[in-house]
Enzyme design. Structure first.
Site, short mmCIF file in Angstrom:
data_model
loop_
_atom_site.label_atom_id
_atom_site.label_comp_id
_atom_site.label_asym_id
_atom_site.label_seq_id
_atom_site.Cartn_x
_atom_site.Cartn_y
_atom_site.Cartn_z
N GLY A 17 0.85 -1.29 -0.02
CA GLY A 17 -0.01 -0.06 -0.03
C GLY A 17 0.72 1.23 0.10
O GLY A 17 0.31 2.16 0.74
N LYS A 18 2.01 1.17 -0.89
CA LYS A 18 2.69 2.43 -0.85
C LYS A 18 1.97 3.61 -1.31
O LYS A 18 2.07 4.79 -0.91
CB LYS A 18 4.04 2.39 -1.94
CG LYS A 18 4.93 1.41 -1.21
CD LYS A 18 6.35 1.66 -1.98
CE LYS A 18 6.22 1.23 -3.43
NZ LYS A 18 5.64 -0.46 -3.52
N CYS A 380 -17.88 4.68 -21.72
CA CYS A 380 -16.96 4.47 -22.77
C CYS A 380 -17.27 3.49 -23.69
O CYS A 380 -18.39 3.34 -24.45
CB CYS A 380 -15.56 4.06 -22.25
SG CYS A 380 -14.14 4.29 -23.46
N LEU A 381 -16.70 2.05 -23.65
CA LEU A 381 -17.25 0.73 -24.35
C LEU A 381 -18.80 0.59 -23.92
O LEU A 381 -19.63 -0.04 -24.74
CB LEU A 381 -16.24 -0.31 -24.02
CG LEU A 381 -16.48 -1.53 -24.43
CD1 LEU A 381 -16.49 -1.59 -26.13
CD2 LEU A 381 -15.84 -2.70 -24.27
N MET A 383 -20.96 2.70 -23.40
CA MET A 383 -22.12 3.55 -24.24
C MET A 383 -21.86 3.01 -25.66
O MET A 383 -22.99 3.07 -26.19
CB MET A 383 -21.39 4.78 -24.21
CG MET A 383 -22.35 6.02 -25.28
SD MET A 383 -21.73 7.40 -25.33
CE MET A 383 -21.07 7.04 -27.04
N HIS A 506 -14.75 8.81 -19.11
CA HIS A 506 -14.60 8.12 -17.93
C HIS A 506 -14.93 8.90 -16.90
O HIS A 506 -13.98 9.68 -16.15
CB HIS A 506 -13.24 7.49 -17.93
CG HIS A 506 -12.73 6.22 -18.70
ND1 HIS A 506 -13.21 5.10 -18.44
CD2 HIS A 506 -12.68 6.21 -20.12
CE1 HIS A 506 -12.75 4.19 -19.52
NE2 HIS A 506 -12.41 5.04 -20.50
N GLU A 508 -15.58 8.23 -13.89
CA GLU A 508 -14.88 7.67 -12.63
C GLU A 508 -13.60 8.21 -12.26
O GLU A 508 -13.13 8.44 -11.20
CB GLU A 508 -14.68 6.22 -12.52
CG GLU A 508 -13.53 5.52 -13.65
CD GLU A 508 -14.16 5.54 -14.78
OE1 GLU A 508 -13.53 4.51 -15.48
OE2 GLU A 508 -15.05 6.06 -15.34
#
Length: 536
Positions: A17-18, A380-381, A383, A506, A508
């Site tokens: 988790g760096k 994206c894909l 849609m 995107h 997100e």
């Protein structure tokens, strides 16, 4: 005040988790009023993450300027207000490419080009490049100490302390302190050896973040401090938590930000974590719950959809709800049919991706959502698949497809732009980065955003074929977002559906826990409504 630098390294094993640790340090310093930025150094030889399989490296995080970068840059943007660019992700490939270009131009004036000083100088120059107008630069060095490919980066950060002054640099090392069940003991030997390996390279850590499943007792901290030559207060428990958003609060309770401020000689300003504490409270104590099905093709590795997972959680935060995600393999939908997979689902999401594997399963999933009134979000894909599904099953265009999947399809409702048809190189040749989108007034999208022009990040090569737009719109598909400059479709929706929206971008990638993306907030609200509010 001189710019300060924090270098974060990792030892013992990968995946400790760096990225979250670096992002958490950034958050804590911002909460004390400092301007921060973060940078990730990746030792792989790829120039960037753009051509790597999600199974190899997780998602590709796209920046505003079109950089295809490591997923850790997503953590940096979700934890801090810093905005990443392509310069915030440095790879071995990028460094060597720059050095070789300089050598070909004759920039080195006939000298022998070597790892030291030429490669290390290029690495150091990349750090300085992102250090403008900030108080603190946090640099995460990817990989594990001892990996051969990471040595030039570690040598560069070792030299950096001498270059900018010892008072302006600290090293933070993330390591592992496992609890051995058979002995009922925490063991420190792995940490001791990891620090020994780092010191052999010439780097002495100032702070140790000890990944473990419980808080370290004082005796263990004292032992680690003695054997690793750090102050006891600089031995920090990096405890496992339910949500990654708790990590900064754990670090603060352990005194991490106080140690950083002291070691770097920064002003000891008060800290305000109230906004972050409110976020964690909403994550840990939601009032409602909803169930979302994500139909993808890389579902075996959740890091393939890291930003998507977080954006769904942010949509939950906006609605004080827990979002339970069911990951559905698109190929299984092809085999079993959609009904078997969507029982009890309150919303269906189709994310981005490349290639034809699982496409028919995604199209079947979209038809299920459209015909049964299940809230749907396509990305994206997702849609593009929604347009294909509508063309086939509403317009009656048999064989409608994307030229990506079937170059001989009779109806290429998704196709390449003319300028893309001659492009053969894969790296950095798509429509990448931030583009403006003009929204249709009164549309579902414009109501969600609350504005007429928005900006979103893209990563794709194929577009909706404008030759079919009139027919699509005549049959009930609303085009609610356009890239005006080229009149390209950006958002589609179904006005007669409870909530059916898909975008070519995107969303997100721009969602934050304190500022959930409008589409995810609206999608989760629609899913809650569809599920009868999902009371727990």
């Amino acid at each position: 005040m001189a710019t300060k630098f924090i270098f974060v390294t990792g030892g013992v094993v990968s995946s400790l988790g760096k990225g979250i640790a670096a992002a958490s340090i950034g958050l804590l310093l911002e909460a004390r009023g400092f301007r921060v930025t973060l940078q990730k150094m990746d030792p792989y030889i790829n120039v960037d993450a753009g051509t790597m399989s999600p199974y190899q490296h997780g998602e590709v995080f796209v920046t505003d300027d079109g950089g295809e970068t490591d997923l850790d840059l997503g953590h940096y943007e979700r934890f801090t207000t810093a905005r990443m660019t392509r310069d915030h992700n440095v790879t071995t490939g990028k460094v060597y490419d720059a050095v070789i270009q300089k050598e070909r131009r004759g920039d080195y004036l006939g000298r022998t080009v070597q790892v030291i000083p030429h490669i290390t100088d290029e690495i150091k120059a990349s750090i300085r490049k992102v250090a403008k107008d900030v108080d603190v630069v946090i640099v995460e060095v990817g990989g594990t100490v001892g990996d051969i490919e990471g040595l030039p980066f570690l040598e560069a950060v070792r030299q950096f302390k001498k270059d900018v002054g010892r008072e302006n640099v600290i090293y933070v090392h993330l390591t592992l302190v496992p609890f051995i069940q058979a002995a009922s003991e925490l063991k420190t030997k792995a940490t001791q050896h990891s620090v020994k390996e780092l010191r052999a390279i010439g780097i002495t850590p100032d702070i140790l973040l000890c990944r473990t499943d419980r808080y370290l007792p004082p005796g263990i901290k004292s032992k680690i401090a003695l054997f690793c030559d750090v102050e006891e207060e600089a031995v920090i428990t990096a405890k496992d938590v339910e949500s990654v958003y708790e990590v900064p609060l754990v670090f603060h309770r352990e005194g991490l930000d106080a140690s950083v401020v002291k070691l770097l000689g920064l002003p000891d300003r008060p800290i305000d974590l109230s906004r972050w504490e409110a976020i964690v409270q909403k994550v840990k104590a939601p009032r409602r719950q909803t169930q979302i099905a994500v139909v993808g093709k890389y579902v075996e590795l959740k890091d393939s959809y890291k930003s998507l997972s977080e954006a769904l959680a942010h949509g939950g935060i906006a609605n004080e709800a827990r979002v339970a995600v069911t990951w559905v393999d698109a190929e299984q939908v092809e085999r079993d049919g959609p009904a078997a997979h969507f029982q009890g689902m309150h919303g269906i999401l189709i994310p981005g991706g490349f290639g034809d594997r699982g496409i028919e399963g995604k199209i079947q999933s979209i038809r299920h959502a459209r015909e049964r009134g299940v809230p749907f979000l396509g990305i994206c894909l997702g849609m593009q698949c929604a347009v294909i599904e509508f063309a086939r099953n509403v317009l009656g265009l048999r064989g409608a497809n994307s030229s990506e999947f079937d170059p001989t399809a009779p109806h290429k409702v998704i196709d390449l732009l003319p300028e893309q048809r001659g492009v053969t190189a894969k790296g950095g040749t798509m429509r990448l980065g931030l583009y403006p989108i003009l929204l249709t007034e009164g549309s579902v999208a414009s109501k969600a955003y609350g504005q007429g022009i928005i900006h979103e990040r893209h990563r794709h090569r194929f577009e909706v074929n404008n030759d079919y737009l009139k027919n699509l719109e005549k049959n009930g598909l609303r085009i609610s977002g356009l890239w005006a400059e080229k009149q390209l479709v950006e958002i589609i929706e179904l006005p007669d559906h409870p909530w059916f929206v898909a975008g070519q971008f995107h969303p997100e990638l721009r969602s934050r826990p304190w500022e959930p993306h409008p589409l995810f907030a609206a999608f989760i609200k629609a899913a809650l409504d569809h599920g009868g509010a999902g009371q727990r």
